[in-house]
Design a protein around this motif. Structure first.
Motif, PDB file in Angstrom:
ATOM      1  N   MET A   1      16.895   3.813   0.613  1.00  0.00           N
ATOM      2  CA  MET A   1      15.814   3.774  -0.344  1.00  0.00           C
ATOM      3  C   MET A   1      14.510   4.074   0.385  1.00  0.00           C
ATOM      4  SD  MET A   1      15.093   1.151  -3.292  1.00  0.00           S
ATOM      5  CE  MET A   1      14.186  -0.269  -2.890  1.00  0.00           C
ATOM      6  N   ASN A   2      13.790   5.045  -0.104  1.00  0.00           N
ATOM      7  CA  ASN A   2      12.541   5.475   0.518  1.00  0.00           C
ATOM      8  C   ASN A   2      11.371   4.759  -0.145  1.00  0.00           C
ATOM      9  OD1 ASN A   2      10.685   6.832   2.000  1.00  0.00           O
ATOM     10  ND2 ASN A   2      11.050   8.828   1.084  1.00  0.00           N
ATOM     11  N   VAL A   3      10.655   3.916   0.616  1.00  0.00           N
ATOM     12  CA  VAL A   3       9.548   3.159   0.035  1.00  0.00           C
ATOM     13  C   VAL A   3       8.190   3.745   0.383  1.00  0.00           C
ATOM     14  CG1 VAL A   3      10.814   1.008  -0.061  1.00  0.00           C
ATOM     15  CG2 VAL A   3       9.494   1.552   1.968  1.00  0.00           C
ATOM     16  N   ILE A   4       8.154   4.703   1.296  1.00  0.00           N
ATOM     17  CA  ILE A   4       6.859   5.274   1.673  1.00  0.00           C
ATOM     18  C   ILE A   4       6.467   6.326   0.638  1.00  0.00           C
ATOM     19  CG2 ILE A   4       7.763   7.050   3.209  1.00  0.00           C
ATOM     20  CD1 ILE A   4       5.354   6.312   5.051  1.00  0.00           C
ATOM     21  N   THR A   5       5.252   6.173   0.163  1.00  0.00           N
ATOM     22  CA  THR A   5       4.706   7.114  -0.809  1.00  0.00           C
ATOM     23  C   THR A   5       3.687   7.995  -0.090  1.00  0.00           C
ATOM     24  OG1 THR A   5       2.925   5.615  -1.418  1.00  0.00           O
ATOM     25  CG2 THR A   5       4.988   5.421  -2.664  1.00  0.00           C
ATOM     26  N   PRO A   6       3.271   9.062  -0.718  1.00  0.00           N
ATOM     27  CA  PRO A   6       2.224   9.877  -0.079  1.00  0.00           C
ATOM     28  C   PRO A   6       0.962   9.064   0.228  1.00  0.00           C
ATOM     29  CG  PRO A   6       3.228  11.114  -1.852  1.00  0.00           C
ATOM     30  CD  PRO A   6       3.794   9.718  -1.928  1.00  0.00           C
ATOM     31  N   LYS A   7       0.629   8.124  -0.670  1.00  0.00           N
ATOM     32  CA  LYS A   7      -0.566   7.311  -0.455  1.00  0.00           C
ATOM     33  C   LYS A   7      -0.401   6.393   0.754  1.00  0.00           C
ATOM     34  CE  LYS A   7      -1.915   3.820  -3.183  1.00  0.00           C
ATOM     35  NZ  LYS A   7      -2.405   3.102  -4.370  1.00  0.00           N
ATOM     36  N   SER A   8       0.742   5.711   0.856  1.00  0.00           N
ATOM     37  CA  SER A   8       0.941   4.831   2.010  1.00  0.00           C
ATOM     38  C   SER A   8       1.105   5.644   3.291  1.00  0.00           C
ATOM     39  CB  SER A   8       2.135   3.898   1.791  1.00  0.00           C
ATOM     40  OG  SER A   8       3.323   4.619   1.595  1.00  0.00           O
ATOM     41  N   GLY A   9       1.680   6.839   3.196  1.00  0.00           N
ATOM     42  CA  GLY A   9       1.781   7.713   4.353  1.00  0.00           C
ATOM     43  C   GLY A   9       0.426   8.168   4.846  1.00  0.00           C
ATOM     44  N   LEU A  10      -0.473   8.444   3.907  1.00  0.00           N
ATOM     45  CA  LEU A  10      -1.830   8.839   4.268  1.00  0.00           C
ATOM     46  C   LEU A  10      -2.560   7.695   4.969  1.00  0.00           C
ATOM     47  CD1 LEU A  10      -4.153  10.921   4.128  1.00  0.00           C
ATOM     48  CD2 LEU A  10      -4.749   9.905   1.917  1.00  0.00           C
ATOM     49  N   PHE A  11      -2.428   6.480   4.424  1.00  0.00           N
ATOM     50  CA  PHE A  11      -3.048   5.327   5.063  1.00  0.00           C
ATOM     51  C   PHE A  11      -2.475   5.079   6.456  1.00  0.00           C
ATOM     52  CE2 PHE A  11      -4.111   3.736   0.636  1.00  0.00           C
ATOM     53  CZ  PHE A  11      -5.466   3.973   0.775  1.00  0.00           C
ATOM     54  N   LEU A  12      -1.173   5.266   6.610  1.00  0.00           N
ATOM     55  CA  LEU A  12      -0.552   5.090   7.917  1.00  0.00           C
ATOM     56  C   LEU A  12      -1.030   6.155   8.905  1.00  0.00           C
ATOM     57  CD1 LEU A  12       1.428   3.257   9.360  1.00  0.00           C
ATOM     58  CD2 LEU A  12       3.256   4.799   8.671  1.00  0.00           C
ATOM     59  N   ALA A  13      -1.192   7.374   8.438  1.00  0.00           N
ATOM     60  CA  ALA A  13      -1.720   8.443   9.293  1.00  0.00           C
ATOM     61  C   ALA A  13      -3.157   8.148   9.718  1.00  0.00           C
ATOM     62  CB  ALA A  13      -1.647   9.788   8.571  1.00  0.00           C
ATOM     63  N   CYS A  14      -3.964   7.648   8.788  1.00  0.00           N
ATOM     64  CA  CYS A  14      -5.349   7.273   9.125  1.00  0.00           C
ATOM     65  C   CYS A  14      -5.380   6.135  10.141  1.00  0.00           C
ATOM     66  CB  CYS A  14      -6.107   6.881   7.864  1.00  0.00           C
ATOM     67  SG  CYS A  14      -6.457   8.263   6.770  1.00  0.00           S
ATOM     68  N   SER A  15      -4.447   5.207  10.014  1.00  0.00           N
ATOM     69  CA  SER A  15      -4.351   4.117  10.980  1.00  0.00           C
ATOM     70  C   SER A  15      -4.027   4.652  12.373  1.00  0.00           C
ATOM     71  CB  SER A  15      -3.278   3.118  10.532  1.00  0.00           C
ATOM     72  OG  SER A  15      -3.106   2.095  11.476  1.00  0.00           O
ATOM     73  N   CYS A  16      -3.108   5.590  12.436  1.00  0.00           N
ATOM     74  CA  CYS A  16      -2.743   6.190  13.732  1.00  0.00           C
ATOM     75  C   CYS A  16      -3.912   6.952  14.338  1.00  0.00           C
ATOM     76  CB  CYS A  16      -1.545   7.124  13.559  1.00  0.00           C
ATOM     77  SG  CYS A  16      -0.017   6.285  13.170  1.00  0.00           S
ATOM     78  N   ILE A  17      -4.615   7.707  13.524  1.00  0.00           N
ATOM     79  CA  ILE A  17      -5.746   8.488  14.022  1.00  0.00           C
ATOM     80  C   ILE A  17      -6.855   7.584  14.535  1.00  0.00           C
ATOM     81  CG2 ILE A  17      -7.610  10.051  13.311  1.00  0.00           C
ATOM     82  CD1 ILE A  17      -5.491  11.382  11.445  1.00  0.00           C
ATOM     83  N   SER A  18      -7.144   6.514  13.790  1.00  0.00           N
ATOM     84  CA  SER A  18      -8.199   5.605  14.251  1.00  0.00           C
ATOM     85  C   SER A  18      -7.773   4.835  15.505  1.00  0.00           C
ATOM     86  CB  SER A  18      -8.641   4.660  13.137  1.00  0.00           C
ATOM     87  OG  SER A  18      -7.579   3.838  12.713  1.00  0.00           O
TER      88      SER A  18
END
Length: 69
Positions: A1-18
């Protein structure tokens, strides 16, 4: 079951970048001569720490919200 959405993926990417910006700022400040100047690099470091935590928290919260659907 895939729980990651584009929105949560974007937030996770922003977390990694910061987080990367924070680590880079630490290295720049410890080198003695930051490319962007001490004050600018310190501001980036000061902003990146809470932003990393905030983006990660929001990404996890969004993923958990989609898990229950």
């Amino acid at each position: 079951m895939n729980v990651i959405t584009p929105k949560s993926g974007l937030f996770l990417a922003c977390s990694c970048i910061s987080a990367i910006a924070g680590v880079g700022s630490i290295f720049e400040l410890t080198s003695g001569q930051p490319d962007l100047g001490t004050q600018t690099t310190a501001i980036i470091l000061g902003l990146s720490i809470p932003l990393t935590a905030l983006f990660f928290f929001v990404a996890v919260k969004d993923a958990k919200a989609n898990l229950n659907k």
